[in-house]
Design an enzyme around this catalytic site. Structure first.
Site, mmCIF file in Angstrom:
data_model
loop_
_atom_site.group_PDB
_atom_site.id
_atom_site.type_symbol
_atom_site.label_atom_id
_atom_site.label_comp_id
_atom_site.label_asym_id
_atom_site.label_seq_id
_atom_site.Cartn_x
_atom_site.Cartn_y
_atom_site.Cartn_z
ATOM 1 N N ASN A 130 0.800 -1.224 0.000
ATOM 2 C CA ASN A 130 0.000 0.000 0.000
ATOM 3 C C ASN A 130 0.835 1.278 0.000
ATOM 4 O OD1 ASN A 130 -2.558 1.662 0.807
ATOM 5 N ND2 ASN A 130 -1.095 2.075 2.449
ATOM 6 N N TYR A 181 3.164 8.875 -11.446
ATOM 7 C CA TYR A 181 2.276 8.074 -10.604
ATOM 8 C C TYR A 181 1.430 7.118 -11.442
ATOM 9 C CZ TYR A 181 -1.576 7.245 -7.266
ATOM 10 O OH TYR A 181 -2.530 6.677 -6.454
ATOM 11 N N LYS A 198 1.524 3.049 -11.266
ATOM 12 C CA LYS A 198 0.325 2.296 -10.903
ATOM 13 C C LYS A 198 -0.101 1.343 -12.020
ATOM 14 C CE LYS A 198 -0.531 3.736 -6.719
ATOM 15 N NZ LYS A 198 -0.325 2.797 -5.593
#
Length: 303
Positions: free
Chosen positions: A100, A171, A175
């Site tokens: 996470n 980002y 991801k």
């Protein structure tokens, strides 16, 4: 609670705040023993100091649960190895890994420098790979020794990784990479009893409450707080439990009270000449195929 994860040992990275904290508390409430990892850095990954991991551990133990803190950097080999060791040494085993941890360094592409690219790739993508790599090695060894686990991994992607997000090229790329890593790990590790899935959550955290301030705000009065990070955790807990048997290689989008199974790249309209195209012919064929294809979902932040 139902004790869905009773006796399971669960590691959650980036669990000092936000989604990770919510996951750790939810697993503990269902009977899991939890390793709470957090480096205690700022929103952009800098700074540090006292890790909030111990605060979460104290909250779990005060409620009658079992937890230990881990303050190592999981984007290093040493930190990832010590994370798995913390679970095995502290609780005797490892059953579930929740990747996470992350932070943001948002820039438009023309202003995105190499350091900001590398830093985000490091914590998100490498910070998923290394804990997964060391946990996988542990589970493979256990399987070969006749002590196979019903192991679970939940990775954290994002809508930015599935659709793109303006101002978040680093980002979004990281991801998207996590989704690819999830699919490969699910295919490779199934023989050892390991199931690997990913979530693409939307919730109010340090990373989202500034960028999406209007949509992430808590309601003024009573009522369902759709953007509370605690809304995401029930699916994560279920995926991390024995109850999720047979579910692997999947990506779930989760927000508020909504859960969606995401369906990724699949073959769409196709043309086959059975010979080499000329550039003009390839262009004509591509335009015909695009006319028959479903339009893509818009990139977040696009106008």
């Amino acid at each position: 609670m139902t004790g869905l994860c009773a006796e399971r040992v669960v590691v959650v990275t980036g669990a000092g705040r936000g989604l990770g904290r919510a996951h750790a508390l939810a697993f503990a409430a269902e009977g899991a023993r939890v390793v709470v990892n957090d480096l205690g850095v700022g929103l952009d990954g800098t700074g540090g100091g006292a890790s909030p991991a111990q605060d979460v551990v104290d909250e779990i133990t005060a409620a009658g649960g079992e937890a230990i803190a881990h303050g190592g950097d999981i984007a290093t080999t040493e930190g990832a190895a010590s994370l798995v060791a913390a679970a095995v040494d502290g609780f005797g085993r490892l059953d579930t890994l929740v990747n996470n941890a992350g932070f943001l360094r948002d820039r438009m592409l023309v202003n995105l420098d190499e350091d900001d690219w590398d830093a985000v790739m490091r914590v998100h993508l490498k910070g998923h790979f290394l804990p997964l790599r060391h946990a996988a090695a542990y589970w493979r060894a256990e399987s070969k020794a006749g002590r196979g686990r019903r192991a679970r991994v939940i990775n954290t992607s994002s809508g930015a990784g599935l659709l793109g997000s303006v101002g978040q090229g680093n980002y979004a790329a990281a991801k998207a990479g996590i989704v690819g890593l999830t699919l490969v790990a699910a295919a490779e590790m199934g023989r050892y009893g390991v199931q690997v899935n990913a979530i693409a959550p939307a919730a109010r955290t340090r990373m989202t409450e500034r960028t999406f301030a209007d949509t992430m705000a808590a309601p003024d009065g009573p009522g369902f707080d759709a953007m509370a990070p605690e809304n995401v955790s029930p699916l994560v807990v279920w995926l991390g439990s024995d109850a999720a048997a047979g579910v692997t290689g999947r990506v779930f989008e989760t927000e508020g009270g909504r859960i969606t199974v995401m369906e990724g790249w699949r073959p769409g309209p196709t043309a086959d000449k059975s010979a080499r195209w000329t550039p003009a012919e390839a262009g004509d064929a591509a335009l015909d195929l695009l006319a028959a294809a479903e339009p893509p979902h818009p990139v977040y932040g696009a106008h």
